[in-house]
Design a protein around this motif. Structure first.
Motif, PDB file in Angstrom:
ATOM      1  N   ALA A 170      21.977   3.529   4.644  1.00 39.16           N
ATOM      2  CA  ALA A 170      20.835   4.217   4.046  1.00 39.16           C
ATOM      3  C   ALA A 170      21.232   5.603   3.556  1.00 39.16           C
ATOM      4  O   ALA A 170      20.842   6.021   2.453  1.00 39.16           O
ATOM      5  N   GLU A 171      22.015   6.324   4.353  1.00 32.52           N
ATOM      6  CA  GLU A 171      22.451   7.649   3.932  1.00 32.52           C
ATOM      7  C   GLU A 171      23.448   7.570   2.779  1.00 32.52           C
ATOM      8  O   GLU A 171      23.450   8.424   1.885  1.00 32.52           O
ATOM      9  N   ILE A 172      24.303   6.546   2.784  1.00 35.51           N
ATOM     10  CA  ILE A 172      25.250   6.378   1.681  1.00 35.51           C
ATOM     11  C   ILE A 172      24.509   6.063   0.384  1.00 35.51           C
ATOM     12  O   ILE A 172      24.795   6.642  -0.674  1.00 35.51           O
ATOM     13  N   CYS A 173      23.541   5.156   0.470  1.00 34.91           N
ATOM     14  CA  CYS A 173      22.768   4.794  -0.722  1.00 34.91           C
ATOM     15  C   CYS A 173      21.911   5.970  -1.193  1.00 34.91           C
ATOM     16  O   CYS A 173      21.754   6.187  -2.408  1.00 34.91           O
ATOM     17  N   ARG A 174      21.354   6.726  -0.265  1.00 34.36           N
ATOM     18  CA  ARG A 174      20.547   7.877  -0.645  1.00 34.36           C
ATOM     19  C   ARG A 174      21.399   8.913  -1.394  1.00 34.36           C
ATOM     20  O   ARG A 174      20.960   9.495  -2.386  1.00 34.36           O
ATOM     21  N   ALA A 175      22.628   9.136  -0.918  1.00 30.92           N
ATOM     22  CA  ALA A 175      23.520  10.063  -1.612  1.00 30.92           C
ATOM     23  C   ALA A 175      23.851   9.559  -3.014  1.00 30.92           C
ATOM     24  O   ALA A 175      23.921  10.342  -3.967  1.00 30.92           O
ATOM     25  N   GLY A 176      24.041   8.252  -3.157  1.00 36.32           N
ATOM     26  CA  GLY A 176      24.330   7.700  -4.476  1.00 36.32           C
ATOM     27  C   GLY A 176      23.155   7.822  -5.426  1.00 36.32           C
ATOM     28  O   GLY A 176      23.324   8.139  -6.616  1.00 36.32           O
ATOM     29  N   LEU A 177      21.943   7.586  -4.914  1.00 35.05           N
ATOM     30  CA  LEU A 177      20.758   7.693  -5.759  1.00 35.05           C
ATOM     31  C   LEU A 177      20.510   9.141  -6.188  1.00 35.05           C
ATOM     32  O   LEU A 177      20.123   9.409  -7.330  1.00 35.05           O
ATOM     33  N   LEU A 178      20.738  10.075  -5.290  1.00 32.08           N
ATOM     34  CA  LEU A 178      20.539  11.483  -5.626  1.00 32.08           C
ATOM     35  C   LEU A 178      21.606  11.996  -6.592  1.00 32.08           C
ATOM     36  O   LEU A 178      21.401  13.022  -7.244  1.00 32.08           O
ATOM     37  N   PRO A 213      32.801   3.394  -2.827  1.00 35.93           N
ATOM     38  CA  PRO A 213      33.922   3.817  -1.968  1.00 35.93           C
ATOM     39  C   PRO A 213      33.577   3.930  -0.491  1.00 35.93           C
ATOM     40  O   PRO A 213      34.281   3.351   0.348  1.00 35.93           O
ATOM     41  N   PRO A 214      32.493   4.636  -0.098  1.00 27.12           N
ATOM     42  CA  PRO A 214      32.186   4.662   1.337  1.00 27.12           C
ATOM     43  C   PRO A 214      31.741   3.319   1.888  1.00 27.12           C
ATOM     44  O   PRO A 214      31.928   3.048   3.076  1.00 27.12           O
ATOM     45  N   THR A 215      31.179   2.467   1.041  1.00 32.84           N
ATOM     46  CA  THR A 215      30.799   1.129   1.514  1.00 32.84           C
ATOM     47  C   THR A 215      32.032   0.321   1.874  1.00 32.84           C
ATOM     48  O   THR A 215      32.034  -0.429   2.860  1.00 32.84           O
ATOM     49  N   GLY A 216      33.089   0.460   1.089  1.00 35.21           N
ATOM     50  CA  GLY A 216      34.345  -0.212   1.434  1.00 35.21           C
ATOM     51  C   GLY A 216      34.871   0.261   2.771  1.00 35.21           C
ATOM     52  O   GLY A 216      35.372  -0.539   3.580  1.00 35.21           O
ATOM     53  N   ASN A 217      34.770   1.556   3.038  1.00 32.10           N
ATOM     54  CA  ASN A 217      35.188   2.065   4.345  1.00 32.10           C
ATOM     55  C   ASN A 217      34.328   1.500   5.463  1.00 32.10           C
ATOM     56  O   ASN A 217      34.818   1.214   6.558  1.00 32.10           O
ATOM     57  N   GLU A 218      33.031   1.326   5.191  1.00 33.95           N
ATOM     58  CA  GLU A 218      32.135   0.775   6.206  1.00 33.95           C
ATOM     59  C   GLU A 218      32.470  -0.688   6.504  1.00 33.95           C
ATOM     60  O   GLU A 218      32.345  -1.137   7.639  1.00 33.95           O
ATOM     61  N   VAL A 219      32.884  -1.434   5.493  1.00 36.77           N
ATOM     62  CA  VAL A 219      33.277  -2.830   5.719  1.00 36.77           C
ATOM     63  C   VAL A 219      34.490  -2.896   6.640  1.00 36.77           C
ATOM     64  O   VAL A 219      34.542  -3.701   7.584  1.00 36.77           O
ATOM     65  N   ILE A 220      35.479  -2.056   6.368  1.00 40.88           N
ATOM     66  CA  ILE A 220      36.674  -2.027   7.213  1.00 40.88           C
ATOM     67  C   ILE A 220      36.325  -1.587   8.622  1.00 40.88           C
ATOM     68  O   ILE A 220      36.816  -2.140   9.617  1.00 40.88           O
ATOM     69  N   ASN A 221      35.459  -0.587   8.727  1.00 45.22           N
ATOM     70  CA  ASN A 221      35.039  -0.127  10.046  1.00 45.22           C
ATOM     71  C   ASN A 221      34.244  -1.201  10.783  1.00 45.22           C
ATOM     72  O   ASN A 221      34.379  -1.356  12.010  1.00 45.22           O
ATOM     73  N   MET A 222      33.419  -1.949  10.056  1.00 42.21           N
ATOM     74  CA  MET A 222      32.647  -3.026  10.685  1.00 42.21           C
ATOM     75  C   MET A 222      33.566  -4.118  11.223  1.00 42.21           C
ATOM     76  O   MET A 222      33.307  -4.692  12.295  1.00 42.21           O
ATOM     77  N   LEU A 223      34.632  -4.420  10.493  1.00 40.91           N
ATOM     78  CA  LEU A 223      35.577  -5.431  10.963  1.00 40.91           C
ATOM     79  C   LEU A 223      36.134  -5.067  12.326  1.00 40.91           C
ATOM     80  O   LEU A 223      36.279  -5.920  13.208  1.00 40.91           O
ATOM     81  N   LYS A 224      36.436  -3.793  12.525  1.00 37.88           N
ATOM     82  CA  LYS A 224      36.974  -3.351  13.814  1.00 37.88           C
ATOM     83  C   LYS A 224      35.878  -3.221  14.869  1.00 37.88           C
ATOM     84  O   LYS A 224      36.120  -3.465  16.051  1.00 37.88           O
ATOM     85  N   SER A 270      41.500  -3.509   2.400  1.00 34.49           N
ATOM     86  CA  SER A 270      41.827  -2.245   1.727  1.00 34.49           C
ATOM     87  C   SER A 270      42.284  -2.490   0.294  1.00 34.49           C
ATOM     88  O   SER A 270      41.938  -1.722  -0.614  1.00 34.49           O
ATOM     89  N   VAL A 271      43.045  -3.554   0.083  1.00 32.68           N
ATOM     90  CA  VAL A 271      43.467  -3.893  -1.281  1.00 32.68           C
ATOM     91  C   VAL A 271      42.258  -4.255  -2.133  1.00 32.68           C
ATOM     92  O   VAL A 271      42.115  -3.808  -3.283  1.00 32.68           O
ATOM     93  N   GLY A 272      41.349  -5.068  -1.570  1.00 37.49           N
ATOM     94  CA  GLY A 272      40.133  -5.406  -2.299  1.00 37.49           C
ATOM     95  C   GLY A 272      39.292  -4.184  -2.602  1.00 37.49           C
ATOM     96  O   GLY A 272      38.735  -4.047  -3.705  1.00 37.49           O
ATOM     97  N   GLN A 273      39.193  -3.263  -1.656  1.00 33.72           N
ATOM     98  CA  GLN A 273      38.437  -2.033  -1.868  1.00 33.72           C
ATOM     99  C   GLN A 273      39.035  -1.215  -3.006  1.00 33.72           C
ATOM    100  O   GLN A 273      38.302  -0.645  -3.820  1.00 33.72           O
ATOM    101  N   TYR A 274      40.352  -1.168  -3.102  1.00 36.57           N
ATOM    102  CA  TYR A 274      41.012  -0.398  -4.153  1.00 36.57           C
ATOM    103  C   TYR A 274      40.620  -0.909  -5.537  1.00 36.57           C
ATOM    104  O   TYR A 274      40.277  -0.126  -6.431  1.00 36.57           O
ATOM    105  N   TYR A 275      40.648  -2.225  -5.718  1.00 40.74           N
ATOM    106  CA  TYR A 275      40.345  -2.782  -7.033  1.00 40.74           C
ATOM    107  C   TYR A 275      38.857  -2.683  -7.364  1.00 40.74           C
ATOM    108  O   TYR A 275      38.494  -2.539  -8.535  1.00 40.74           O
TER     109      TYR A 275
END
Length: 311
Positions: A170-178, A213-224, A270-275
């Motif tokens: 929610a905070e990531i999306c709010r920052a993107g919308l603003l 970009p931060p969503t990709g980090n959240e996916v990696i963090n969720m995996l762990k 991480s490779v998928g996030q880069y592309y």
């Protein structure tokens, strides 16, 4: 009149041009020292682990074990479903948070405050033990059952991870919308577009460059983070590795095996996030950064040209 005879003077030599500057590269001795220190520390760590009482041969023996591979599948499934709940919930909460309705905005604020302020492991335990509060779940003619039968380990893991992730998304999306200029919204409203249509077609597509970009980090963090659900009896990669380690006696070895699988999965993500980031950066960058394969090709081309010049 006396004729003046002109004699040919020897042509003067043209002035010599400036001597070519010989560029001497700067010597970065600090880099060499740092590299030597890093390699020394790495060698000492490898030597220490190699000399420890660890049966390294057990890791390749169980690396593709059926239970380990099932744990990998369950981890990926839980990551995907939890992120799906988190992304959808995050978009809804972000829109609610930016709403002019004070009730809607307050509800979103309280949700984000609560779920971001409590640890994920605590939330998992709360969901798992809500049977002490709600003995039955009664949805009328739709569904009725005991809470202990309804709240399975899988549902506990899914709700605990997904609802917690929604607060961060929610905070990531709010920052993107603003980040989208208000003039875009005003222009869309001037053309007669509704608020929801403006969000779908104007604001959200432009906000994706900030959100991805931060969503990709959240996916990696969720995996762990999925490793925490082993505490509520859900079998994923870590839980299967722990069980194999208990039965085989290779407890520490199976933890290293799980860590290796996590490294592989996060590297692929991480490779998928880069592309994906590179795709959404097309509208903001005049020239996209080279991909890793393009960097390798450029390096090989420079090496071949140097060899040809020396030959």
């Amino acid at each position: 009149m006396t004729d003046i005879k002109k004699t040919d003077r020897p042509a003067e030599n043209p002035p010599a041009g400036p001597e070519a500057i010989r560029a001497v590269p700067v010597r970065h001795y600090g880099r060499y020292v740092t590299a030597v220190v890093a390699l020394t520390i790495l060698g000492l760590l490898i030597w220490a682990f190699a000399g420890g009482a660890i049966n390294w041969g057990a890791i390749p023996d169980y690396f593709f074990n059926d239970r380990i591979l099932k744990g990998v599948r369950e981890t990926l499934l839980l990551t995907f479903l939890s992120m799906l709940i988190g992304i959808v919930g995050g978009v809804v909460l972000a829109v609610m948070r930016l709403s002019k309705n004070p009730v809607t905005s307050s509800i979103a604020w309280f949700y984000i405050w609560f779920f971001r302020g409590t640890p994920v492991l605590v939330q998992l335990f709360v969901w798992f033990n809500l049977g002490f509060v709600f003995e039955y779940i009664n949805l009328g003619p739709v569904y009725k059952d005991e809470w202990s039968d309804f709240m399975t380990p899988f549902l506990t893991a899914l709700l605990g991870l997904g609802l917690n992730e929604a607060a961060y998304m929610a905070e990531i999306c709010r920052a993107g919308l603003l980040a989208v200029d208000e003039g875009q919204t005003e222009a869309a409203h001037a053309l007669g577009m509704s608020h929801s249509k403006t969000l779908r077609r104007i604001v959200i597509p432009q906000a994706m460059r900030v959100i991805v970009p931060p969503t990709g980090n959240e996916v990696i963090n969720m995996l762990k983070t999925t490793s925490l659900v082993a505490a509520v009896q859900y079998y994923e990669l870590l839980r299967f590795a722990q069980d194999i380690g208990t039965t085989s006696g290779a407890t520490v070895e199976m933890l290293f095996l799980a860590a290796a699988w996590y490294l592989i999965l996060t590297s692929v993500l991480s490779v998928g996030q880069y592309y994906v980031e590179r795709y959404y950066a097309r509208g903001s960058s005049r020239q996209l950064p080279p991909t890793p394969w393009q960097k390798v090709q450029a390096h090989l081309t420079s090496l071949s040209s140097r060899e040809g010049a020396t030959a």
